[in-house]
Motif scaffolding. Structure first.
Motif, PDB file in Angstrom:
ATOM      1  N   MET A   1       0.840  -1.203   0.000  1.00 52.61           N
ATOM      2  CA  MET A   1       0.000   0.000   0.000  1.00 52.61           C
ATOM      3  C   MET A   1       0.875   1.254   0.000  1.00 52.61           C
ATOM      4  SD  MET A   1      -3.397  -0.867   0.294  1.00 52.61           S
ATOM      5  CE  MET A   1      -4.431  -0.207   1.589  1.00 52.61           C
TER       6      MET A   1
ATOM      7  N   SER B   1      -5.774   2.110  -2.283  1.00 53.93           N
ATOM      8  CA  SER B   1      -5.436   3.354  -1.587  1.00 53.93           C
ATOM      9  C   SER B   1      -5.010   4.380  -2.620  1.00 53.93           C
ATOM     10  CB  SER B   1      -4.311   3.132  -0.566  1.00 53.93           C
ATOM     11  OG  SER B   1      -3.058   3.015  -1.215  1.00 53.93           O
TER      12      SER B   1
ATOM     13  N   ASP C   1      -8.945   7.269   0.056  1.00 53.49           N
ATOM     14  CA  ASP C   1      -8.198   7.895   1.155  1.00 53.49           C
ATOM     15  C   ASP C   1      -8.446   9.388   1.262  1.00 53.49           C
ATOM     16  OD1 ASP C   1      -7.041   5.854   2.545  1.00 53.49           O
ATOM     17  OD2 ASP C   1      -5.133   5.913   1.462  1.00 53.49           O
TER      18      ASP C   1
END
Length: 342
Positions: free
Chosen positions: A224, A251, A279
């Motif tokens: 990530m 993400s 996000d």
């Protein structure tokens, strides 16, 4: 060195009243509190944390366990936690938690269990039953923010719902060949953040009667991070015959990496490839990234409010968070997504 008795004599109150006024524990009239605080400031009295902890059993310190300190989301959460704790008169002790191994065990078996903290906030980590039990046996409240802690309150966005929302956005634009850049371990850890986001992607695709494109079952796992998204993006987009027209990234940082990979491969965006993330990263607008925003700084403050409630620092009637709760999200559409190519 000035003592509490000196403050009490100068303010014209008892030592017990002076102690309550300076600690914030127990009722003291506002004018009395101000008089005691002024007296303490005048003679330079500073309450001893060690002495206070002997009386109250509290250290005024909260332990925070976090897997990364150099990634945007975790830095934002940490800033929110720190600010809220300072406002509440508490200190913060930070533990950078390893995935597995003896270093992680030492955090729970020694530092959190034996060192002096009043509560624990676990950010973005999945705690085991044993780890939770080590802390719970010492009557230390635990709050899980983003991750999981069996039996403890959990504060998180609806990761599955956010993933479905992001995927549905691509579907509404007419995309049928959609792939998912999932977080590492998404397939093996169904209850993790990355696992829930993978499940939300498949849920939306199944509801549309579509089979994901590219990868294994339409999914390529990635760390990530921007480099992780770049490497996974090259893998996913490197075969023109099986190339998707849209990507849902687990993400924003993974999405940024995928955008760079598409640029490297000469794939025009968004005319040939749309990308959406999750996000609300501070650079999302700079990249023109469509994303499902969350608000990590506010999440940190909410976690502290929950801890203060569990410690009895906030009256029950004033508690803003009472149980495990879903936190706010919002789809923000930018230039990284457009209608599917004809």
């Amino acid at each position: 060195m000035p003592a509490i008795g000196d403050v009490a004599r100068l303010a014209g109150v008892s030592k017990a009243t002076a102690s309550r006024a300076l600690s914030g524990r127990g009722y003291v009239a506002d004018d009395t509190r101000r008089r005691v605080q002024a007296a303490a400031a005048r003679i330079g009295y500073i309450a001893s944390p060690d002495a206070a902890s002997l009386v109250t059993g509290r250290t005024k310190n909260v332990g925070v366990v976090i897997p990364f300190v150099n990634r945007w989301f975790f830095g934002e959460v940490l800033e929110g936690i720190e600010g809220a704790l300072l406002t509440a008169g508490y200190d913060l002790t930070l533990y950078n938690l390893a995935q597995t191994g003896p270093e992680r065990d030492r955090v729970f078996d020694f530092f959190l269990a034996r060192k002096r903290v009043d509560a624990v906030i676990a950010v973005g980590v999945d705690l085991t039953d044993r780890e939770v039990d080590v802390i719970a046996r010492r009557d230390k409240p635990i709050v899980a923010l983003g991750g999981t802690a069996p039996g403890a309150p959990r504060l998180a966005i609806d990761d599955r719902g956010a993933a479905s929302l992001a995927t549905e956005h691509l579907l509404k634009l007419g995309h049928t060949r959609i792939a998912h850049l999932a977080g590492a371990g998404a397939g093996a850890a169904a209850r993790s953040v990355q696992g829930l986001r993978r499940a939300g992607f498949h849920e939306a695709m199944d509801a549309a009667g579509l089979t994901p494109a590219g990868g294994i079952d339409g999914v390529v796992e990635a760390e990530m991070s921007l480099p992780g998204g770049y490497a996974a993006g090259l893998q996913l987009l490197g075969h023109p015959g099986d190339r998707p027209t849209a990507i849902f990234a687990a993400s924003d940082e993974v999405a940024f990496g995928a955008m760079r990979a598409a640029e490297r491969l000469g794939i025009p965006m968004p005319t040939e490839l749309s990308i959406v993330g999750i996000d609300g990263h501070e650079y999302a607008e700079l990249f023109g990234l469509t994303t499902v925003e969350q608000y990590p700084g506010e999440q940190g403050r909410v976690a502290v409010a929950q801890v203060m409630r569990m410690l009895g620092e906030v009256p029950e009637a004033d508690a803003s968070v009472r149980e495990s709760a879903l936190l706010a999200t919002r789809l923000v559409v930018r230039s990284s997504t457009t209608a599917a190519p004809r």
